[in-house]
Structures are given as structure tokens and as C-alpha cells.
Scaffold this active site. Structure first.
Site, short mmCIF file in Angstrom:
data_model
loop_
_atom_site.label_atom_id
_atom_site.label_comp_id
_atom_site.label_asym_id
_atom_site.label_seq_id
_atom_site.Cartn_x
_atom_site.Cartn_y
_atom_site.Cartn_z
N LYS A 1 0.85 -1.19 0.00
CA LYS A 1 0.00 0.00 0.00
C LYS A 1 0.89 1.24 0.00
CE LYS A 1 -3.95 -2.21 0.68
NZ LYS A 1 -4.65 -2.52 -0.54
N TYR B 1 6.87 -1.52 -7.48
CA TYR B 1 5.83 -2.26 -8.22
C TYR B 1 5.99 -2.02 -9.72
CZ TYR B 1 1.13 -3.71 -9.68
OH TYR B 1 0.07 -4.32 -10.31
N LYS C 1 6.90 -4.75 -12.72
CA LYS C 1 6.04 -4.99 -13.88
C LYS C 1 6.74 -4.66 -15.20
CE LYS C 1 2.35 -6.59 -11.70
NZ LYS C 1 1.86 -7.98 -11.84
P1 NAP Z 1 -5.47 -9.44 -5.32
O1 NAP Z 1 -6.96 -9.44 -5.19
O2 NAP Z 1 -4.66 -9.03 -4.17
O3 NAP Z 1 -5.04 -10.89 -5.82
C1 NAP Z 1 -3.70 -11.27 -5.89
C2 NAP Z 1 -3.64 -12.77 -6.00
O4 NAP Z 1 -2.26 -13.17 -6.10
C3 NAP Z 1 -4.21 -13.47 -4.76
O5 NAP Z 1 -4.89 -14.63 -5.13
C4 NAP Z 1 -2.95 -13.82 -3.98
O6 NAP Z 1 -3.11 -14.92 -3.10
C5 NAP Z 1 -2.05 -14.18 -5.14
N1 NAP Z 1 -0.65 -14.32 -4.74
C6 NAP Z 1 0.17 -13.41 -4.17
N2 NAP Z 1 1.37 -13.96 -3.91
C7 NAP Z 1 1.30 -15.25 -4.36
C8 NAP Z 1 2.20 -16.34 -4.37
N3 NAP Z 1 3.43 -16.25 -3.87
N4 NAP Z 1 1.79 -17.51 -4.92
C9 NAP Z 1 0.56 -17.64 -5.43
N5 NAP Z 1 -0.35 -16.66 -5.40
C10 NAP Z 1 0.02 -15.48 -4.87
O7 NAP Z 1 -5.01 -8.48 -6.52
P2 NAP Z 1 -5.48 -8.35 -8.05
O8 NAP Z 1 -5.74 -6.91 -8.29
O9 NAP Z 1 -6.51 -9.36 -8.38
O10 NAP Z 1 -4.11 -8.70 -8.78
C11 NAP Z 1 -3.98 -9.67 -9.80
C12 NAP Z 1 -2.89 -9.22 -10.76
O11 NAP Z 1 -3.31 -8.04 -11.44
C13 NAP Z 1 -1.57 -8.86 -10.08
O12 NAP Z 1 -0.50 -9.34 -10.85
C14 NAP Z 1 -1.59 -7.35 -10.07
O13 NAP Z 1 -0.29 -6.81 -10.01
C15 NAP Z 1 -2.26 -7.07 -11.38
N6 NAP Z 1 -2.85 -5.74 -11.54
C16 NAP Z 1 -3.88 -5.33 -10.77
C17 NAP Z 1 -4.42 -4.08 -10.97
C18 NAP Z 1 -5.59 -3.57 -10.15
O14 NAP Z 1 -6.01 -2.41 -10.36
N7 NAP Z 1 -6.15 -4.36 -9.26
C19 NAP Z 1 -3.90 -3.22 -11.96
C20 NAP Z 1 -2.84 -3.67 -12.74
C21 NAP Z 1 -2.33 -4.95 -12.53
P3 NAP Z 1 -3.40 -14.73 -1.51
O15 NAP Z 1 -4.89 -14.57 -1.36
O16 NAP Z 1 -2.89 -16.00 -0.94
O17 NAP Z 1 -2.66 -13.51 -1.04
#
Ligand code: NAP
Length: 275
Positions: free
Chosen positions: A94, A192, A196
Site C-alpha cells: 500500500k 511495483y 512490472k
Molecule cells: P489481489 O486481489 O490481491 O489478488 C492477488 C492474488 O495473487 C491473490 O490470489 C494472492 O493470493 C495471489 N498471490 C500473491 N502472492 C502469491 C504467491 N506467492 N503464490 C501464489 N499466489 C500469490 O489483486 P489483483 O488486483 O486481483 O491482482 C492480480 C494481478 O493483477 C496482479 O499481478 C496485479 O499486479 C495485477 N494488476 C492489478 C491491478 C488492479 O487495479 N487491481 C492493476 C494492474 C495490474 P493470496 O490470497 O494468498 O494472497
């Protein structure tokens, strides 16, 4: 014909779960929720079951090499490989987090870049002809690139950069961040974004390698941004729902058989973006 299979990392919640939901509806094959925690993964499967969908589950912690190897062996044994691989697992500190920058750099790069690379190292050889690989990157990779020094930008836009050179650059960022010297080193002040940049450039490197080494297999690999999505990583005010965030990754995962592009691109809102 053997059953096709799609694997989504970090799919117990957020965008990953939404990707599995969409693939269960649109992909003719088995779709796997994978999660580092078995309990959270099984809960996610139950949630999708309650929607009438039937994903399968396998444990996968991308930070654990044994877990990666076990999962790879499972998919090799049961399906003789994978048809769709979506590297979605990722983390972000965060903005308000007071963890020292050097620690944030090390932890963020470990999961988002180095662990994603480990998954690719073990899974890419398993991707079948006609396969699709999607690496979930971020728009911050593109904006972070513009904030890098001209020297770094040149490396990251190079058509010749090797995987080893990229790994060395990502490690250089972590080392300089730990010494508080990353800004002098030409890096943006955002771990971050750097992680990426690594994911996007790695996708481009792997695309060139696949075209060279497996030209007849027609595998397409791309990096994408899902948009700004309401999940635990992003603020609650983000405009997209997780299902909307899944649209571009799923589009890339389901590129029609025989398609030749996009390949080795950074894609957002289903459009190839400049890099
Ligand atoms: P999220 O809700 O926090 O989900 C992240 C997921 O990654 C969770 O299932 C988490 O599992 C898993 N994870 C983290 N570390 C891991 C590990 N070592 N092994 C296996 N799983 C792991 O976030 P999200 O927004 O859906 O993010 C998904 C992807 O989108 C990420 O790559 C993020 O960088 C990308 N992204 C997101 C946004 C956005 O606006 N949200 C924008 C651009 C890119 P746990 O539940 O166990 O923690």
C-alpha cells in the site's frame, strides 16, 4: 482428443478468480484455480460452484520452487502439458506502508518478477502447440519505463536484451534500492512499476525465443494490463470490477487458433500499446 487445460496463478480472489470464472464459461477444457493456500483455493472453487461453474484446483505458491515443480509435474502427468497459462499472481505494498523502500523492492520483485519467471521457466516448456500465455503486468510498467534513465529505457526497449541481462537489471534495482541509490541508478521510485517492467520485458523476450525455437507451434505470449480494478491491491474507488479486469487477459488467452498476433506485446483494453 485429449482434454485441454487452463491454469491461472493467484486465482483464489480478485482478477485471477474472475479470469477463472470467465474461462469456465468460454473455454472448452478444464480450468484450474491455483492458490498458495489450499483453504483459500477451495473456498474459491466453492464460490464458483455456487455459480454453477466447475473449476478444478491445484496448490501453487509461486514463491516456492517445490510447489512450482510439483504443479508442473502434475499438469505434465495428467494433461501432457498446458494449453493456457495465465501468470496473474502478484503483490503490491500500500502507498501508506512504512516498510523501508529497500525491503519493499526486494519483496515486490521476488514475487512479481523473480517468482513469475520461475513459473515460466518450469511451465513454458509444457505449453502445447497453439498454446496461449498471458502475463498480467500493469499500466505502471509503461509509465514506469518513461521514468527510467535513457540508458535503462534503451535496455528495456532493446530487441536483443537477453533473459540473463533482464534478470541482472532487476537484481541491480533491488541492490541499489537497498542501498538507497536507485534514483542515482536511473530507476523510478516505484518497486511495483519496476517489477512490472520486468514482467512486460520478460514476455517480449520469451515471445522472441518461442518464435525462434518453436516457430511451427504457434504459441502466443503477451503481457497485459487488466485496467484499474477494485481488488485488495487497488483502492476501493477503482473503476473496473474484477470481471471487467479479466476481459483483456481472457481475450489474450482465447486468441483464435491459427492467430499470429498479438505476440510479445503489451496489451491493454484489448489493444496493443506502445512500449
Ligand atoms: P489481489 O486481489 O490481491 O489478488 C492477488 C492474488 O495473487 C491473490 O490470489 C494472492 O493470493 C495471489 N498471490 C500473491 N502472492 C502469491 C504467491 N506467492 N503464490 C501464489 N499466489 C500469490 O489483486 P489483483 O488486483 O486481483 O491482482 C492480480 C494481478 O493483477 C496482479 O499481478 C496485479 O499486479 C495485477 N494488476 C492489478 C491491478 C488492479 O487495479 N487491481 C492493476 C494492474 C495490474 P493470496 O490470497 O494468498 O494472497
Amino acid at each position: 482428443m485429449s482434454t485441454k487445460v487452463a491454469v491461472v496463478t493467484g486465482s483464489n480472489k480478485g482478477i485471477g478468480l474472475a479470469i477463472v470464472r470467465a474461462l469456465c464459461k468460454q473455454f472448452n477444457g478444464d480450468v484450474y484455480v491455483t492458490s498458495r493456500d489450499v483453504g483459500r483455493g477451495e473456498e474459491a472453487v466453492k464460490t464458483l460452484n455456487s455459480e454453477g461453474l466447475k473449476p478444478k484446483f491445484h496448490q501453487l505458491d509461486i514463491n516456492d520452487l517445490n510447489s512450482i515443480k510439483n504443479a508442473a509435474a502434475y499438469f505434465k502427468g495428467k494433461y501432457d502439458g498446458v494449453d493456457i497459462l495465465i501468470n496473474n499472481a502478484g503483490i503490491a505494498f500500500k502507498v501508506s506502508d512504512t516498510t523501508p523502500f529497500g525491503v519493499q523492492a526486494e519483496v515486490t520483485l521476488r514475487t512479481n518478477f523473480f517468482a513469475t519467471r520461475d513459473v515460466l521457466t518450469h511451465f513454458l516448456p509444457l505449453v502445447k502447440a497453439g498454446g496461449r500465455v498471458v502475463n498480467v503486468s500493469s499500466m505502471l510498467s509503461a509509465s514506469g519505463l518513461k521514468q527510467c534513465s535513457p540508458e535503462l529505457q534503451q535496455h528495456f526497449r532493446s530487441e536483443d536484451i537477453t533473459e540473463d541481462e533482464l534478470v541482472a537489471l532487476m537484481q541491480r534495482f533491488v541492490d541499489e534500492a537497498k542501498k538507497g541509490e536507485h534514483k542515482q541508478g536511473g530507476w523510478p521510485d516505484m518497486s511495483y512499476a519496476v517489477s512490472k517492467i520486468g514482467v512486460t520485458v520478460l514476455s517480449m523476450i520469451h515471445a522472441r525465443r518461442l518464435s525462434k525455437e518453436r516457430p511451427k507451434d504457434g504459441i502466443l505470449i503477451n503481457a497485459c494490463c487488466p485496467g484499474w480494478v477494485r481488488t485488495e491491491i487497488a483502492a476501493p474507488g477503482a473503476p473496473k470490477s474484477p470481471d471487467e479486469g479479466a476481459i483483456t487477459p481472457v481475450y489474450l488467452a482465447l486468441l483464435a487458433p491459427g492467430a499470429t498476433e498479438p505476440h510479445g506485446k503489451y496489451v491493454s483494453d484489448k489493444e496493443v500499446q506502445p512500449w
